[in-house]
Design a protein around this motif. Sequence first.
Motif, short mmCIF file in Angstrom:
data_model
loop_
_atom_site.label_atom_id
_atom_site.label_comp_id
_atom_site.label_asym_id
_atom_site.label_seq_id
_atom_site.Cartn_x
_atom_site.Cartn_y
_atom_site.Cartn_z
N UNK A 84 1.02 -1.29 -0.06
CA UNK A 84 0.00 -0.06 -0.22
C UNK A 84 0.87 1.36 0.10
N UNK A 85 0.66 2.27 -0.67
CA UNK A 85 1.31 3.34 -0.74
C UNK A 85 0.74 4.34 0.08
N UNK A 86 1.56 5.09 0.81
CA UNK A 86 1.37 5.82 2.07
C UNK A 86 1.53 7.20 1.67
N UNK A 87 0.61 8.20 1.97
CA UNK A 87 0.92 9.67 1.93
C UNK A 87 0.84 10.18 3.24
N UNK A 88 1.55 10.95 3.61
CA UNK A 88 1.55 11.67 5.05
C UNK A 88 1.65 12.96 5.01
N UNK A 89 0.28 13.79 6.03
CA UNK A 89 0.41 15.15 6.06
C UNK A 89 0.50 15.55 7.52
N UNK A 90 1.42 16.75 7.82
CA UNK A 90 1.23 17.18 9.17
C UNK A 90 2.88 17.58 9.57
N UNK A 91 2.91 18.16 10.58
CA UNK A 91 3.98 18.80 11.47
C UNK A 91 4.69 19.89 10.40
N UNK A 92 5.87 20.12 10.84
CA UNK A 92 6.55 21.38 10.28
C UNK A 92 7.22 20.29 9.17
N UNK A 111 6.00 1.67 0.51
CA UNK A 111 5.94 2.72 -0.34
C UNK A 111 5.19 4.05 0.14
N UNK A 112 6.25 5.18 -0.11
CA UNK A 112 5.78 6.39 0.29
C UNK A 112 5.48 7.28 -0.99
N UNK A 113 3.96 7.55 -1.05
CA UNK A 113 3.27 8.24 -2.11
C UNK A 113 3.83 9.66 -2.18
N UNK A 114 4.12 10.11 -1.21
CA UNK A 114 4.29 11.55 -0.79
C UNK A 114 4.04 12.07 0.35
N UNK A 115 4.29 13.43 0.64
CA UNK A 115 4.07 13.83 1.91
C UNK A 115 3.97 15.36 1.94
N UNK A 116 3.17 16.24 2.89
CA UNK A 116 3.26 17.44 2.66
C UNK A 116 3.11 18.04 4.27
N UNK A 117 3.71 19.10 4.81
CA UNK A 117 3.82 19.66 5.99
C UNK A 117 2.34 19.98 6.14
N UNK A 118 2.22 20.39 7.68
CA UNK A 118 0.77 20.74 8.29
C UNK A 118 0.53 22.24 7.98
#
Length: 235
Positions: A84-92, A111-118
């Motif tokens: 499963x591809x994981x996307x993470x949102x949060x923190x600085x 698998x890391x699909x992407x991420x963005x700070x909060x």
Amino acid sequence: MIRLDLIGQYSPAMLETNKAFSFINFASIGSFFQHPPDAIAYFCDGMLMSSFMSKVTGRTIDRVSFDFTSIAGPVFSDAEKQGKRVYIVGATQNELELFICKLHARYPRLPIAGYHNGYFDAPQLSAIQADIRLGRANVLIVGLGAGLQERFALSALNAGFTGVAFTCGGFIRQEAMANGVYYPEAINRLHLRAFYRMYREPHTIRRYAIDYPKNFLQLAAMILRHKVAINITAP
């Protein structure tokens, strides 16, 4: 009447759903009272809430939190096993990048699909949602604080995200800044997590000392007056 959907325990089958799951305790339930979100099922985050809800409903409801003392490990491990591809949102941005490095080290095949700070404004929201879809994310982890993170998860689902979303509160920041894991094994084993967090993060003292008893009384009164309908739901 407000409807509160509760989940008794985590199941790997949740990763196959197109739903949003969050966590409720006697601090975060204050935001739930103000803006009860639709289409979110809640785990009881903390032993006080799980014990209270077990007594109120007559059903066994486990303490389930999104951290490494509870289901964070199983979620990431199951996602890794299932591809499963994981996307993470949060923190600085700095905290988030530290967290992603730790995640790679702990789950090298995840698998890391992407991420963005909060930290983003309304015009950036649609761009983040598009990035989640373009990254073909299957699991969305959102740590934006009670209320905001639930609204973000629901907006992602409404914008076409077809996977499962979990909120995680301050988990990303906590793990990014910790040496090893946030809660020492002895603290977890002795169920002293709340006291340890007050020690590590003094701003949470008000939450435990004031918000917890106030919201407990409000919830108890609402249940007695039949203003809250509690539903134990399957994943």
